[in-house]
Every structure is written in structure tokens, then in C-alpha cells.
Design a protein around this motif. Sequence first.
Motif, PDB file in Angstrom:
ATOM      1  N   ARG A 106       0.859  -1.186   0.000  1.00 45.11           N
ATOM      2  CA  ARG A 106       0.000   0.000   0.000  1.00 45.11           C
ATOM      3  C   ARG A 106       0.895   1.237   0.000  1.00 45.11           C
ATOM      4  NH1 ARG A 106      -1.567  -3.960   3.266  1.00 45.11           N
ATOM      5  NH2 ARG A 106      -3.709  -4.793   3.135  1.00 45.11           N
ATOM      6  N   LEU A 107       0.967   1.896  -1.122  1.00 41.19           N
ATOM      7  CA  LEU A 107       1.822   3.060  -1.251  1.00 41.19           C
ATOM      8  C   LEU A 107       1.236   4.244  -0.483  1.00 41.19           C
ATOM      9  CD1 LEU A 107       2.502   2.816  -5.087  1.00 41.19           C
ATOM     10  CD2 LEU A 107       4.101   2.208  -3.248  1.00 41.19           C
ATOM     11  N   GLY A 162      -1.900  14.452  -1.342  1.00 38.00           N
ATOM     12  CA  GLY A 162      -2.692  13.276  -1.698  1.00 38.00           C
ATOM     13  C   GLY A 162      -2.157  12.470  -2.853  1.00 38.00           C
ATOM     14  N   LEU A 163      -0.986  12.824  -3.368  1.00 38.20           N
ATOM     15  CA  LEU A 163      -0.436  12.152  -4.542  1.00 38.20           C
ATOM     16  C   LEU A 163       0.610  11.111  -4.161  1.00 38.20           C
ATOM     17  CD1 LEU A 163       0.000  15.220  -6.918  1.00 38.20           C
ATOM     18  CD2 LEU A 163      -1.808  13.491  -6.974  1.00 38.20           C
ATOM     19  N   VAL A 164       0.613  10.027  -4.918  1.00 40.58           N
ATOM     20  CA  VAL A 164       1.607   8.983  -4.725  1.00 40.58           C
ATOM     21  C   VAL A 164       2.936   9.433  -5.306  1.00 40.58           C
ATOM     22  CG1 VAL A 164       1.129   7.804  -6.908  1.00 40.58           C
ATOM     23  CG2 VAL A 164       1.966   6.485  -4.953  1.00 40.58           C
ATOM     24  N   ASP A 165       4.032   8.974  -4.715  1.00 37.80           N
ATOM     25  CA  ASP A 165       5.366   9.258  -5.228  1.00 37.80           C
ATOM     26  C   ASP A 165       5.709   8.221  -6.295  1.00 37.80           C
ATOM     27  OD1 ASP A 165       8.450   8.694  -5.147  1.00 37.80           O
ATOM     28  OD2 ASP A 165       8.209  10.702  -4.312  1.00 37.80           O
ATOM     29  N   ALA A 212       7.693   3.000  -8.497  1.00 40.91           N
ATOM     30  CA  ALA A 212       8.589   2.256  -9.396  1.00 40.91           C
ATOM     31  C   ALA A 212       9.355   1.179  -8.642  1.00 40.91           C
ATOM     32  CB  ALA A 212       9.552   3.222 -10.083  1.00 40.91           C
ATOM     33  N   GLU A 213       9.718   1.472  -7.404  1.00 42.57           N
ATOM     34  CA  GLU A 213      10.427   0.472  -6.599  1.00 42.57           C
ATOM     35  C   GLU A 213       9.508  -0.676  -6.212  1.00 42.57           C
ATOM     36  OE1 GLU A 213      12.375   2.129  -3.236  1.00 42.57           O
ATOM     37  OE2 GLU A 213      13.524   3.598  -4.393  1.00 42.57           O
ATOM     38  N   ALA A 214       8.258  -0.362  -5.954  1.00 41.93           N
ATOM     39  CA  ALA A 214       7.317  -1.390  -5.493  1.00 41.93           C
ATOM     40  C   ALA A 214       6.800  -2.263  -6.624  1.00 41.93           C
ATOM     41  CB  ALA A 214       6.143  -0.723  -4.781  1.00 41.93           C
ATOM     42  N   ILE A 215       6.632  -1.689  -7.806  1.00 44.70           N
ATOM     43  CA  ILE A 215       6.054  -2.425  -8.945  1.00 44.70           C
ATOM     44  C   ILE A 215       7.180  -3.167  -9.651  1.00 44.70           C
ATOM     45  CG2 ILE A 215       4.769  -2.214 -11.104  1.00 44.70           C
ATOM     46  CD1 ILE A 215       3.597   0.425  -9.947  1.00 44.70           C
TER      47      ILE A 215
END
Length: 369
Positions: free
Chosen positions: A115-116, A122-125, A130-133
Motif C-alpha cells: 500500500r503506497l 494526496g499524490l503517490v510518489d 517504481a520500486e514497489a512495482i
Amino acid sequence: MIYLDYQATTPVAPEVVAAMRPWIEEKFANPHSPSRWGAEAAAAVEHARDQILTEIALDEGRFVFTSGATEALNWAIKGTIERSERRKIVTIATEHAAVLDSCEWLEGRGFQVVRLGVSADGLVDLGEAAEAIDAKTALVAAMLVNNEIGTVQPVAALAELAHAVGAVMLCDAVQGYGRVDLPPADLIAISGHKVHGPKGVGGLWIRKGHEPAALMHGGGQEAGLRSGTLSPALCVGLGTAARIANERRARDTAHVERLFEVALATLGEGWVLNGGIEARYRGNINIRREGLDAARLVGELRNLAFSLGSACASGSGRPSHVLRALGLTDRQARSSIRLGFGRMTGEAELVSACRTIAQTADAQASFAA
């Protein structure tokens, strides 16, 4: 009553009501029946499907009707995982409960869920994303327009990251469909009652080759992917709502942007906007005021319809998980309200409502002093 709860549901457009009525009153046949009446009903369903696809405007895909977005999102997540050999899902901490609870359910069955987090706007980094996917990822799930704070996530960029590693991209477009451009996702969920259509109908757009495994069995009426008798009236209602959204999009956008500025100016000083102001759908104002008892405010203003956050989580007693993800304290989250408006909101009634809200909040503050 002044209605400012558009994220919970939108008023049904008069054109939608008129289009649905014949299919409720006299054209009531089962669209899966081989009779002439059934064939006529089936043709109406297919016409509605075409209207929805026109608004989606993506190639190489089909649209499958469901009972709403909750079913569509459950199906997209669980059905995709069932067909994948990978066991990892990447999503965002501010997603709707239909996504987060489905992921939690899978997590309890041994799947990995990332869960990013999000920034204060409110924006995802995208660097963290990129590291998680990675090559272990089966599915990336992200909401286009957040239902509580209106943030517009960079879903197109997330889709690019997902596709680079062979993962499927799911977009919850419930609040964005008909309002902002849709991203090149593989699965897109929508809901009728968020675009001036009826409740009880929505659907899942599916890119060719990314069909989730069926979760509902018993007839395979929707291309063998989803079972259950369709309601021509509901399908026609959603199709009509989609057509109107497509025709009115520029006007609706300009109207909402004007209302956004008017609302903030009328509320005046002392209010803080939750989430960023730039990457935001402007029909959603989530705002807080120091020391405000937001639940009491809602109770005091019975002639105004607005909310504290997601209608799906109302009554839980817990602070909004979206506001907590922004870094707000429990106290700040409980001093926040959400105002939602759109096509059928008049400027004068919005000004009246915001003045009443501000005056009532002032009175609260004076009593607390």
C-alpha cells in the motif's frame, strides 16, 4: 434542501429518467429471452453499451455491465489474481474500501499487498511506486479521482510502470468517468449513480487479453464473464448518462471550476483545504477548520446535504483513512467536511450554503472560547 454531496451520489438527470421509463413500464422483457420483446430489450442494452464505450474512448476492449463499481472492483482484483501466477498487488493507501478490503482479503490468503503512501497533497510518489512495482507484481490498482479529497492520481504513469513489468493496471474511475480523461489502464471500473445515472448499475471496461476470471456463475449472460439477468432500464440509464456526460463535459467542467472558486471565497479565512489544489477535480472541496466539530456541524445544518467523507464508511466512528494518509491527526480529520457539487448546483445556492456553514462554524468557535 441544498444538495452538496455529489461524491456520495449525483442527482439523476431528467433525460435519464425519461429514457429509463419505457423499459420499466411497458418494455419489461428479459433481454436474454429469444422473443421479439427480448430481442428489443437486448438491442437497447447494446446501444447503451456503445454509448458508454464512446465516453471511455479506449481501443481494444469491451464493457461488461455489473451491479455497480463495488462488484466491478472486487471482480477485477480477485479475478485477475486468480488467473495470474504472480502473488503481489500494489495499491495506494487512499483507495476506496472496495479495493482496500479486497486486497486485505487476499492478503489473508497469503498474497503480498503493498500500500503506497501519499504526500500531503494526496499524490503517490512515482519513485516509490517504481520500486514497489516489480516482476512479482500481478496487479496495480489506483483510483483516478479520489472520492474524499478529489485528488487526481497520475494513473497513466502508474500504468506505464505496471506494463513495463507485465502487470495488469486497474483504474477505479468512479469519480473521474465523464469528468477527466481516462488513462490507458487494462481494467476500468465505473458506476452509474456518480454521473447522474441510476444506482444499481456500473461496469468494468476490460482490455482484450486481460479478462478476469468470473466470480459470478449461473448463465454467463455478459460474454461468459459475468452471470445474471441485466436490467434494460438500468443499462439504458447508464448509457444515457454517459452520452450526456460526453456532450456536456466542457460546460460541466467550466461550471464546476467556477463553483470551486466561489465556494472557497465565500467560506472565507480560517479554512484549510485538505489535499493539493492543482491536481484536483474541482467539484470536491474537502476542507477543515481548527477546533470544528464536523459531526455536530452536519447535525446542526439539516437543510444542507454534505458529508464528513466517504458515504461507504459513514457511521464507522473512525477518522477518514484518506485524511490520515495525508498526515492529518485524528482531531484534524474530525474537523473536516466534504462539499461536493456539479452540473445541477446553482451558484446562488452554493453561496448561501457556504455562508451558513461559515456562520455556524463561527458560532461553534464562539461557544468554545
